[in-house]
Design an enzyme around this catalytic site. Structure first.
Site, PDB file in Angstrom:
ATOM      1  N   SER A  23       0.995  -1.046   0.042  1.00 57.10           N
ATOM      2  CA  SER A  23      -0.030  -0.080  -0.067  1.00 57.10           C
ATOM      3  C   SER A  23       0.988   1.278   0.049  1.00 57.10           C
ATOM      4  CB  SER A  23      -0.589   0.116   1.050  1.00 57.10           C
ATOM      5  OG  SER A  23      -1.494   0.882   1.373  1.00 57.10           O
ATOM      6  N   TYR A  46      -1.655  -0.763  10.800  1.00 57.73           N
ATOM      7  CA  TYR A  46      -1.758  -0.985   9.310  1.00 57.73           C
ATOM      8  C   TYR A  46      -0.594  -0.495   8.711  1.00 57.73           C
ATOM      9  CZ  TYR A  46      -3.460  -1.153   4.727  1.00 57.73           C
ATOM     10  OH  TYR A  46      -3.874  -1.538   3.268  1.00 57.73           O
TER      11      TYR A  46
END
Ligand code: NDP
Length: 254
Positions: A149, A162
């Site tokens: 990501s 995350y």
């Protein structure tokens, strides 16, 4: 008709929605036999039917990749059915946002279990087959694509764990690339910015209202197909060319 991936087998984790489903469709359209791995069997069966109707080949594998034995079994079933494994797309993931202060550590455990441990389980199970595919197949190259990501490149307030998982995926990917690249297993990371999927939906109403919905309302985000195109690009390079990192952003996202 032969296409770029005719004769190859790909395993895609998290194929029941979003980026994984789009990637499985795309790889199947390029001629790969595709193993569809996730927990929601009904979604996988619908996708497999769609792929088969378009002339592709798909295998449904219901598995929770946080369980090492299930991840291993998913790889084993794929090789049993198709005889080989050429491409692993580690896509399954979970994003639970919010402050570290007062967080529920169970949420952290769930993210680490999928984004890190699940990816390790499938990678470990797949590597012997990928190395073998290099020797056996006419293509003489194999691929691991890890879906990280932008959160693996940039840290933001409220993204703590995350960020931790995706920075970890980036580090692991580059280390493994160096380990196996000269044996012609290409290992690369793909880092999407905002994509229109179910990823944000697992958060609390408060987190969605404050951190997720406003971004999606204000931004022309990517479609899952944009990321699938990136994966297809990475795995269809000629044998001598390896894409170590591909960062795909919505033009609208600063
Ligand atoms: P989705 O929520 O639509 O897809 C997540 C997928 O992961 C689902 O298919 C889900 O299937 C699967 N999954 C979750 N837990 C498990 C598990 N324990 N075992 C097997 N499969 C599991 O989100 P995206 O498509 O957006 O996410 C795909 C990847 O892309 C993730 O790694 C995410 O971090 C990354 N990403 C997404 C971005 C975005 O903006 N959407 C941006 C950057 C990266 P099931 O529930 O059926 O098991």
């Amino acid at each position: 008709m032969t296409s770029k991936l005719t004769g190859t087998t790909a395993l895609v984790t998290g194929a029941s929605s979003g980026i994984g489903a789009a990637t499985a469709r795309q790889l199947a359209a390029l001629g790969a036999s595709v193993a569809l791995v996730a927990r929601r069997r009904d979604r996988l069966e619908a996708l497999a039917a769609e792929i088969e109707q378009s002339g592709g080949t798909a295998l449904v594998i219901e598995a929770d990749i946080t369980n090492r034995a299930q991840a291993q079994a998913a790889v084993d079933q794929t090789v049993e059915r198709f005889g080989q494994l050429d491409i692993l797309v580690n896509n399954a993931g979970l994003m639970l946002l919010g402050p570290v202060v007062g967080a529920d550590p169970e949420d952290w455990d769930r993210m680490i279990a999928v984004n890190v441990q699940g990816l390790l389980h499938t990678t470990h199970a797949a590597l012997p087959h990928l190395l073998k595919a290099v020797e056996d197949s006419p293509r003489r190259v194999a691929d691991i694509v890890n879906i990280s990501s932008i959160a693996g490149r940039v840290a933001w307030n409220g993204y703590g764990v995350y960020n931790l998982t995706k920075f970890g995926v980036n580090g692991f990917t580059e280390s493994l690339r160096q380990e196996v690249t000269q044996r012609h297993v290409r290992v690369g990371v793909l880092e999407p910015g905002g994509v229109d999927t179910e990823l944000g939906s697992h958060n609390t109403a408060e987190v969605r209202g404050e951190m997720i919905d406003p971004f999606y309302e204000q931004t022309e985000v990517l479609a899952p197909e944009d990321i699938a195109d990136g994966v297809a690009y990475m795995v269809t390079r000629p044998r001598h060319a390896s894409i170590g990192e591909l960062w795909i952003m919505p033009t609208d996202q600063a």
